[in-house]
Scaffold this active site. Structure first.
Site, mmCIF file in Angstrom:
data_model
loop_
_atom_site.group_PDB
_atom_site.id
_atom_site.type_symbol
_atom_site.label_atom_id
_atom_site.label_comp_id
_atom_site.label_asym_id
_atom_site.label_seq_id
_atom_site.Cartn_x
_atom_site.Cartn_y
_atom_site.Cartn_z
ATOM 1 N N ASN A 10 33.143 52.183 45.552
ATOM 2 C CA ASN A 10 32.819 51.457 46.780
ATOM 3 C C ASN A 10 31.983 50.244 46.392
ATOM 4 O O ASN A 10 30.814 50.373 46.040
ATOM 5 C CB ASN A 10 32.048 52.376 47.734
ATOM 6 C CG ASN A 10 31.604 51.661 49.002
ATOM 7 O OD1 ASN A 10 32.061 50.559 49.300
ATOM 8 N ND2 ASN A 10 30.703 52.286 49.742
ATOM 9 N N TRP A 11 32.591 49.070 46.472
ATOM 10 C CA TRP A 11 31.908 47.855 46.034
ATOM 11 C C TRP A 11 30.895 47.349 47.055
ATOM 12 O O TRP A 11 30.113 46.450 46.756
ATOM 13 C CB TRP A 11 32.925 46.764 45.725
ATOM 14 C CG TRP A 11 33.625 46.962 44.408
ATOM 15 C CD1 TRP A 11 33.604 48.078 43.620
ATOM 16 C CD2 TRP A 11 34.457 46.016 43.732
ATOM 17 N NE1 TRP A 11 34.366 47.889 42.498
ATOM 18 C CE2 TRP A 11 34.910 46.632 42.543
ATOM 19 C CE3 TRP A 11 34.875 44.724 44.015
ATOM 20 C CZ2 TRP A 11 35.744 45.973 41.630
ATOM 21 C CZ3 TRP A 11 35.717 44.076 43.113
ATOM 22 C CH2 TRP A 11 36.140 44.691 41.932
ATOM 23 N N LYS A 12 30.934 47.885 48.261
ATOM 24 C CA LYS A 12 29.996 47.465 49.329
ATOM 25 C C LYS A 12 30.049 45.933 49.487
ATOM 26 O O LYS A 12 31.114 45.342 49.357
ATOM 27 C CB LYS A 12 28.597 48.005 49.046
ATOM 28 C CG LYS A 12 28.590 49.527 48.863
ATOM 29 C CD LYS A 12 27.207 50.096 48.796
ATOM 30 C CE LYS A 12 27.268 51.604 48.592
ATOM 31 N NZ LYS A 12 25.923 52.218 48.609
ATOM 32 N N HIS A 93 30.289 56.087 56.390
ATOM 33 C CA HIS A 93 29.297 55.947 55.320
ATOM 34 C C HIS A 93 27.903 55.909 55.925
ATOM 35 O O HIS A 93 27.695 55.370 57.020
ATOM 36 C CB HIS A 93 29.572 54.685 54.505
ATOM 37 C CG HIS A 93 28.794 54.612 53.233
ATOM 38 N ND1 HIS A 93 27.469 54.254 53.189
ATOM 39 C CD2 HIS A 93 29.156 54.879 51.947
ATOM 40 C CE1 HIS A 93 27.052 54.283 51.936
ATOM 41 N NE2 HIS A 93 28.054 54.669 51.166
ATOM 42 N N GLU A 95 25.429 54.150 55.421
ATOM 43 C CA GLU A 95 24.941 52.815 55.750
ATOM 44 C C GLU A 95 25.503 52.337 57.085
ATOM 45 O O GLU A 95 24.838 51.587 57.810
ATOM 46 C CB GLU A 95 25.295 51.855 54.612
ATOM 47 C CG GLU A 95 24.490 52.154 53.351
ATOM 48 C CD GLU A 95 25.103 51.620 52.074
ATOM 49 O OE1 GLU A 95 24.541 51.890 51.011
ATOM 50 O OE2 GLU A 95 26.156 50.950 52.145
ATOM 51 N N GLU A 164 27.524 62.613 50.580
ATOM 52 C CA GLU A 164 26.544 61.688 50.013
ATOM 53 C C GLU A 164 25.171 61.943 50.635
ATOM 54 O O GLU A 164 24.903 61.496 51.751
ATOM 55 C CB GLU A 164 26.948 60.239 50.299
ATOM 56 C CG GLU A 164 28.210 59.792 49.607
ATOM 57 C CD GLU A 164 28.373 58.285 49.679
ATOM 58 O OE1 GLU A 164 28.503 57.668 48.621
ATOM 59 O OE2 GLU A 164 28.344 57.737 50.785
ATOM 60 N N GLY A 170 21.870 55.057 45.726
ATOM 61 C CA GLY A 170 21.233 53.871 45.165
ATOM 62 C C GLY A 170 19.800 54.060 44.734
ATOM 63 O O GLY A 170 19.131 53.094 44.365
ATOM 64 N N SER A 209 24.247 57.964 43.464
ATOM 65 C CA SER A 209 23.723 57.699 42.125
ATOM 66 C C SER A 209 24.550 58.366 41.026
ATOM 67 O O SER A 209 24.016 58.883 40.046
ATOM 68 C CB SER A 209 22.247 58.120 42.028
ATOM 69 O OG SER A 209 21.442 57.352 42.893
ATOM 70 N N GLY A 230 29.050 54.028 43.822
ATOM 71 C CA GLY A 230 28.588 52.754 44.348
ATOM 72 C C GLY A 230 28.379 51.725 43.254
ATOM 73 O O GLY A 230 29.327 51.170 42.704
#
Length: 252
Positions: A10-12, A93, A95, A164, A170, A209, A230
């Site tokens: 997932n490149w976000k 997700h 976020e 997650e 992260g 992570s 990530g």
């Protein structure tokens, strides 16, 4: 494919045209590791270009709107993702749930829309640090699954769940092996309760992570069918190290 470990990057909100070289390198590396299913979710601005740049790996969106079209400035529909070359989309997700206040009902609607457009779905669930410290992690995640899982015909066949823990995304912190095993077992039981025996075949990814140094340990846990990666997915070198760890486990 369902029996293969599934490693998804997932490149976000990262990536420009210069990043296509990393996508190509990931694609070439994945071709040498056929025992692993590999995919990346670049930003929407790169979806079409990435689809054209690679030959083997899956390409997906990071989110979609629940409606097919309309006055939703800045949003992207599942049909648009499909048209741009996506095979799947991520929904729910943490976020999105946190920063955009998405509810379980919102997530389910997005998942249903994605399935209706012909996309597979990676549905994310996970608890906050406070919820885990209060002893509510499994009940929180179970509730997210109850409220977010799609129920359209054939949904279970195109669904992947990604666990997650919010506090591990992260941060460099990773739950213990026992914690991950217990949660994946609980997710498996919930999926069976929702979908019947078909729920036993849904892949459950771990995310939070994940890196080369801990990938083998995490991927060895029962019911962990892959990883949602990530930051470590932004370069071919670090991402392929994780894919390689998954492949090595398949060889053993």
């Amino acid at each position: 494919m369902a029996s293969l470990p599934y490693i998804v990057g997932n490149w976000k909100m990262n990536g420009t045209r210069a990043s296509l070289s990393e996508a190509r390198a990931i694609d070439r590396g994945a071709a040498r590791l056929p025992k692993v299913q590999v995919a990346i979710a670049p930003p929407a601005t790169l979806l079409h270009r990435t689809r054209e740049a690679v030959e083997l790996i899956g390409i997906g969106g990071q989110d979609c709107h629940a409606k097919d079209s309309g006055a939703f400035t800045g949003d992207i529909s599942a049909a648009m993702l499909k048209d741009a070359g996506a095979d799947f989309t991520i929904v729910g997700h943490s976020e999105r749930r946190t920063l955009h206040a998405e509810t379980d009902a919102d997530v389910r609607a997005k998942a249903e829309a994605a399935l209706g457009a012909g996309l597979a779905v990676i549905l994310c669930v996970g608890e906050t640090e406070g919820e885990r410290d209060a002893g509510n992690a499994e009940s929180v995640v179970g509730g997210q699954l109850e409220g977010s899982c799609p129920h359209s015909d054939g949904a279970v066949d195109k669904l992947t769940v990604a666990y997650e823990p919010v506090w591990a995304i992260g941060t460099g912190r990773v739950p213990s092996v026992d914690d991950v095993a217990a949660m994946h077992k609980a997710i498996r039981a919930k999926l069976v309760s929702i979908y019947g025996e078909a729920g036993a075949g849904v892949r459950i990814l771990y995310g939070g992570s994940v890196k080369a140094e801990n990938a083998s340990e995490l991927l060895s846990i029962r019911d962990v069918g892959g990883a949602l990666v990530g930051g470590a997915s932004l370069t071919a070198e670090s991402f392929l190290a994780i894919v390689g760890a998954a492949a090595a486990l398949e060889d053993n």
